[in-house]
Design a protein around this motif. Structure first.
Motif, mmCIF file in Angstrom:
data_model
loop_
_atom_site.group_PDB
_atom_site.id
_atom_site.type_symbol
_atom_site.label_atom_id
_atom_site.label_comp_id
_atom_site.label_asym_id
_atom_site.label_seq_id
_atom_site.Cartn_x
_atom_site.Cartn_y
_atom_site.Cartn_z
ATOM 1 N N ASN A 1 38.946 35.240 50.104
ATOM 2 C CA ASN A 1 38.778 33.846 50.514
ATOM 3 C C ASN A 1 39.757 33.608 51.656
ATOM 4 N N GLY B 1 44.220 32.444 44.199
ATOM 5 C CA GLY B 1 43.993 33.877 44.112
ATOM 6 C C GLY B 1 45.269 34.692 44.099
ATOM 7 N N LEU C 1 40.232 36.460 45.336
ATOM 8 C CA LEU C 1 39.890 35.687 44.143
ATOM 9 C C LEU C 1 39.692 36.612 42.946
ATOM 10 N N SER C 2 39.602 36.003 41.767
ATOM 11 C CA SER C 2 39.523 36.805 40.543
ATOM 12 C C SER C 2 38.277 37.694 40.506
ATOM 13 N N ASP C 3 37.223 37.304 41.245
ATOM 14 C CA ASP C 3 36.022 38.149 41.258
ATOM 15 C C ASP C 3 36.092 39.218 42.350
ATOM 16 N N GLY C 4 37.250 39.312 43.015
ATOM 17 C CA GLY C 4 37.449 40.372 43.995
ATOM 18 C C GLY C 4 37.066 40.007 45.421
ATOM 19 N N THR C 5 36.479 38.835 45.617
ATOM 20 C CA THR C 5 36.109 38.469 46.979
ATOM 21 C C THR C 5 37.319 37.902 47.726
#
Ligand SMILES: *[C@@H]1O[C@H](CO)[C@@H](O)[C@H](O)[C@H]1NC(C)=O
Length: 191
Positions: free
Chosen positions: A87, A58, A81-85
């Motif tokens: 980790n 990320g 991460l690329s989806d904005g969550t």
């Protein structure tokens, strides 16, 4: 092939597939920061550059270290991460040999082997150069390196000097292999 050869080929293939940096022979022994003061090393460190590590993909990668009452270090790594969550992973680090405080051992999962975390050099308040290496059967090793900072960016001067330190250390890390961590748009992480 005998089982041993199969194991070696498999391990090398896995290491290569994960994008890790593997080399023949056993781990190098770079010199580390003398008398590392672990207390002063605690707190938040931003990842500026690293040797490719498949388990960190990320952006906004940062580590937060805190000293526990038993003298071990709580490790909290996070990334976006690329989806904005967000980790994150929590682990424990400890100094195994008090005469070598700059050589820590980090484990993230109980029962799994720990990884070395060597502070090659740090001034505690701006940068840290970290190296890790694991060897397999004495035949080859996989290594990692990180440039960490107390701020999300370092000047080109400092980065250049750290590249040189890495290259000239016994670890002989080629600066061209380091990848830059994206530390922009990271306001979402609360320290
Ligand atoms: C390490 O740093 C802490 C905090 O600055 C300080 O109190 C302590 O005396 C230092 N320890 C050594 C061995 O220098």
């Amino acid at each position: 092939m005998c089982n041993f050869q199969v194991l070696v080929v498999l391990s090398v293939t896995l290491a290569a597939a994960e994008g890790q940096t593997f080399h023949l022979g056993s781990c190098p022994r770079p010199s580390v920061q003398e008398n590392l003061n672990v207390s002063q090393y605690m707190g938040v460190w931003y990842e500026i550059e690293k040797l490719p590590a498949a388990f960190e993909r990320g952006k906004c990668v940062q580590a937060s270290y805190s000293l526990l009452s038993d003298g071990t270090v709580n490790v909290y790594n996070s990334e976006i991460l690329s989806d904005g969550t967000v980790n994150s992973i929590q682990g424990v680090a400890k100094v195994k040999d008090p005469s070598q405080p700059a050589v820590l051992s980090v484990s993230f999962f109980k029962g799994f082997p720990s990884s070395p975390y060597m502070v090659l050099s740090t001034d505690y308040h701006s940068y840290s150069l970290v190296y890790s290496c694991s060897q397999y059967f004495g035949l080859f090793h996989v290594d990692f390196a990180w440039i960490l900072a107390r701020t999300p960016a370092l000047t080109a001067d400092v980065i250049g000097r750290l590249h040189e330190d890495l290259a000239t250390s016994a670890a002989a890390v080629d600066a061209k292999q380091l990848i830059v961590t994206d530390q922009t748009g990271c306001d979402i992480i609360i320290n």
